[in-house]
Design a protein around this motif. Structure first.
Motif, PDB file in Angstrom:
ATOM      1  N   GLY A   1       0.814  -1.209   0.000  1.00 63.36           N
ATOM      2  CA  GLY A   1       0.000   0.000   0.000  1.00 63.36           C
ATOM      3  C   GLY A   1       0.846   1.255   0.000  1.00 63.36           C
ATOM      4  N   THR A   2       1.934   1.241   0.742  1.00 57.54           N
ATOM      5  CA  THR A   2       2.836   2.393   0.772  1.00 57.54           C
ATOM      6  C   THR A   2       3.414   2.672  -0.614  1.00 57.54           C
ATOM      7  OG1 THR A   2       3.421   1.926   3.070  1.00 57.54           O
ATOM      8  CG2 THR A   2       4.919   3.333   1.821  1.00 57.54           C
ATOM      9  N   LEU A   3       3.820   1.623  -1.310  1.00 60.16           N
ATOM     10  CA  LEU A   3       4.345   1.791  -2.676  1.00 60.16           C
ATOM     11  C   LEU A   3       3.271   2.351  -3.606  1.00 60.16           C
ATOM     12  CD1 LEU A   3       6.456  -1.492  -3.052  1.00 60.16           C
ATOM     13  CD2 LEU A   3       7.300   0.845  -2.704  1.00 60.16           C
ATOM     14  N   VAL A   4       2.050   1.844  -3.466  1.00 56.80           N
ATOM     15  CA  VAL A   4       0.944   2.357  -4.284  1.00 56.80           C
ATOM     16  C   VAL A   4       0.726   3.837  -3.989  1.00 56.80           C
ATOM     17  CG1 VAL A   4      -1.558   2.252  -4.632  1.00 56.80           C
ATOM     18  CG2 VAL A   4      -0.206   0.146  -4.584  1.00 56.80           C
ATOM     19  N   GLY A   5       0.785   4.205  -2.705  1.00 57.38           N
ATOM     20  CA  GLY A   5       0.591   5.596  -2.326  1.00 57.38           C
ATOM     21  C   GLY A   5       1.636   6.521  -2.907  1.00 57.38           C
ATOM     22  N   LEU A   6       2.828   6.024  -3.120  1.00 58.31           N
ATOM     23  CA  LEU A   6       3.870   6.841  -3.738  1.00 58.31           C
ATOM     24  C   LEU A   6       3.589   7.102  -5.213  1.00 58.31           C
ATOM     25  CD1 LEU A   6       7.031   5.169  -2.136  1.00 58.31           C
ATOM     26  CD2 LEU A   6       6.091   7.432  -1.593  1.00 58.31           C
ATOM     27  N   VAL A   7       2.884   6.172  -5.842  1.00 57.65           N
ATOM     28  CA  VAL A   7       2.591   6.289  -7.274  1.00 57.65           C
ATOM     29  C   VAL A   7       1.316   7.081  -7.535  1.00 57.65           C
ATOM     30  CG1 VAL A   7       2.084   4.947  -9.355  1.00 57.65           C
ATOM     31  CG2 VAL A   7       3.814   4.131  -7.751  1.00 57.65           C
ATOM     32  N   VAL A   8       0.395   7.073  -6.580  1.00 62.15           N
ATOM     33  CA  VAL A   8      -0.923   7.711  -6.782  1.00 62.15           C
ATOM     34  C   VAL A   8      -0.826   9.158  -7.255  1.00 62.15           C
ATOM     35  CG1 VAL A   8      -2.945   8.598  -5.531  1.00 62.15           C
ATOM     36  CG2 VAL A   8      -2.295   6.199  -5.319  1.00 62.15           C
ATOM     37  N   PRO A   9      -0.007  10.022  -6.634  1.00 60.72           N
ATOM     38  CA  PRO A   9       0.046  11.413  -7.103  1.00 60.72           C
ATOM     39  C   PRO A   9       0.541  11.527  -8.546  1.00 60.72           C
ATOM     40  CG  PRO A   9       1.047  11.205  -4.932  1.00 60.72           C
ATOM     41  CD  PRO A   9       0.846   9.818  -5.447  1.00 60.72           C
ATOM     42  N   LEU A  10       1.482  10.673  -8.934  1.00 57.61           N
ATOM     43  CA  LEU A  10       2.023  10.730 -10.294  1.00 57.61           C
ATOM     44  C   LEU A  10       0.965  10.355 -11.319  1.00 57.61           C
ATOM     45  CD1 LEU A  10       5.463   8.993  -9.597  1.00 57.61           C
ATOM     46  CD2 LEU A  10       4.951  11.449  -9.629  1.00 57.61           C
TER      47      LEU A  10
ATOM     48  N   MET B   1       0.585   6.950   3.487  1.00 53.80           N
ATOM     49  CA  MET B   1      -0.045   6.571   4.754  1.00 53.80           C
ATOM     50  C   MET B   1      -1.507   6.175   4.537  1.00 53.80           C
ATOM     51  SD  MET B   1      -0.262   8.707   8.321  1.00 53.80           S
ATOM     52  CE  MET B   1      -1.486   9.865   7.705  1.00 53.80           C
ATOM     53  N   VAL B   2      -2.218   6.965   3.738  1.00 55.11           N
ATOM     54  CA  VAL B   2      -3.620   6.649   3.449  1.00 55.11           C
ATOM     55  C   VAL B   2      -3.727   5.315   2.714  1.00 55.11           C
ATOM     56  CG1 VAL B   2      -5.651   7.346   2.128  1.00 55.11           C
ATOM     57  CG2 VAL B   2      -4.384   9.038   3.464  1.00 55.11           C
ATOM     58  N   ALA B   3      -2.887   5.136   1.693  1.00 55.44           N
ATOM     59  CA  ALA B   3      -2.942   3.904   0.912  1.00 55.44           C
ATOM     60  C   ALA B   3      -2.614   2.683   1.769  1.00 55.44           C
ATOM     61  CB  ALA B   3      -1.978   3.993  -0.274  1.00 55.44           C
ATOM     62  N   ALA B   4      -1.601   2.804   2.627  1.00 56.01           N
ATOM     63  CA  ALA B   4      -1.249   1.688   3.505  1.00 56.01           C
ATOM     64  C   ALA B   4      -2.405   1.355   4.443  1.00 56.01           C
ATOM     65  CB  ALA B   4       0.007   2.023   4.305  1.00 56.01           C
ATOM     66  N   SER B   5      -3.087   2.383   4.962  1.00 55.64           N
ATOM     67  CA  SER B   5      -4.227   2.150   5.854  1.00 55.64           C
ATOM     68  C   SER B   5      -5.366   1.445   5.117  1.00 55.64           C
ATOM     69  CB  SER B   5      -4.718   3.480   6.428  1.00 55.64           C
ATOM     70  OG  SER B   5      -3.704   4.120   7.183  1.00 55.64           O
TER      71      SER B   5
END
Length: 217
Positions: free
Chosen positions: A13-22, A51-55
């Motif tokens: 989820g953390t990795l996904v959250g890093l990609v979401v803004p891009l 943090m949101v994606a990991a949650s």
């Protein structure tokens, strides 16, 4: 589900959250509509999206557990995070993203149902999509409705995983978004931040309500 598995899901989820803004920047467009809620430009906090994606991912991991459909839920959640950011930015739910989410969940749950020998659950998922889609079509057709057909299509897509989990999850996932959205509207009206004709994004409420529906049932 083991603690190690939950840690792995949190990292994913953390990795996904890093990609979401891009990814969301590729779909968000400037749409100057004076009757829409004037969303301020957010202060960038690089830690917030991960943090949101990991949650979100951990919540699904705990709620869905060892259900073979969990990877499908996580994949749809990843697309849903992008959709929420785009809708908040420009009041749009881009059809390509909604289509990707629909194909992921329909194809994924079909494969899981066939491999696990549970075709009845696939019928439940399809029924959930039909119920969610029909309910939101009726809401969109009501006089004075602010519901867009992008919201209708997203609701139908979310009906698939909710229907997979059963009637209780489907009902909760259908009702909670409108409770959340209605509560937010009342708060903003009371604070004089919006007026009766102001448009507000419904996509984040649909996604959050569906997520809570999974967690609470």
């Amino acid at each position: 589900m083991s603690a190690a598995a939950l840690v792995s899901i949190a990292l994913l989820g953390t990795l996904v959250g890093l990609v979401v803004p891009l990814v969301s920047r590729r779909f968000a467009t400037a749409d100057a509509r004076p009757w829409a809620f004037p969303l301020p430009q957010p202060v960038r906090r690089p830690w917030l999206d991960p943090m949101v994606a990991a949650s979100v991912f951990v919540g699904l991991g705990v709620a869905v557990g060892d259900d073979p459909g969990l990877p499908v839920f996580l994949a749809v959640a990843a697309v849903g995070l992008v959709l929420a950011v785009v809708d908040l930015a420009c009041l749009r739910l881009p059809d390509p993203l909604v289509l990707i989410a629909g194909l992921l969940v329909l194809g994924g749950l079909t494969a899981v149902a066939l491999l696990s020998g549970a075709p009845g659950r696939l019928l439940g998922a399809l029924g959930g999509a039909a119920v969610a889609g029909a309910a939101h079509v009726l809401l969109a057709l009501l006089p004075g409705s602010r519901l867009g057909f992008g919201d209708v299509k997203l609701a139908a897509v979310l009906g698939l995983p909710l229907g997979w989990l059963g009637r209780d999850a489907l009902l909760a996932g259908l009702l909670l978004p409108h409770v959340l959205h209605g509560g937010l509207v009342l708060i903003l009206l009371a604070a004089r931040k919006v007026h009766r004709n102001t448009l507000l994004p419904l996509g984040p409420a649909l996604l959050t309500g569906a997520w809570l529906g999974v967690l609470l049932t």
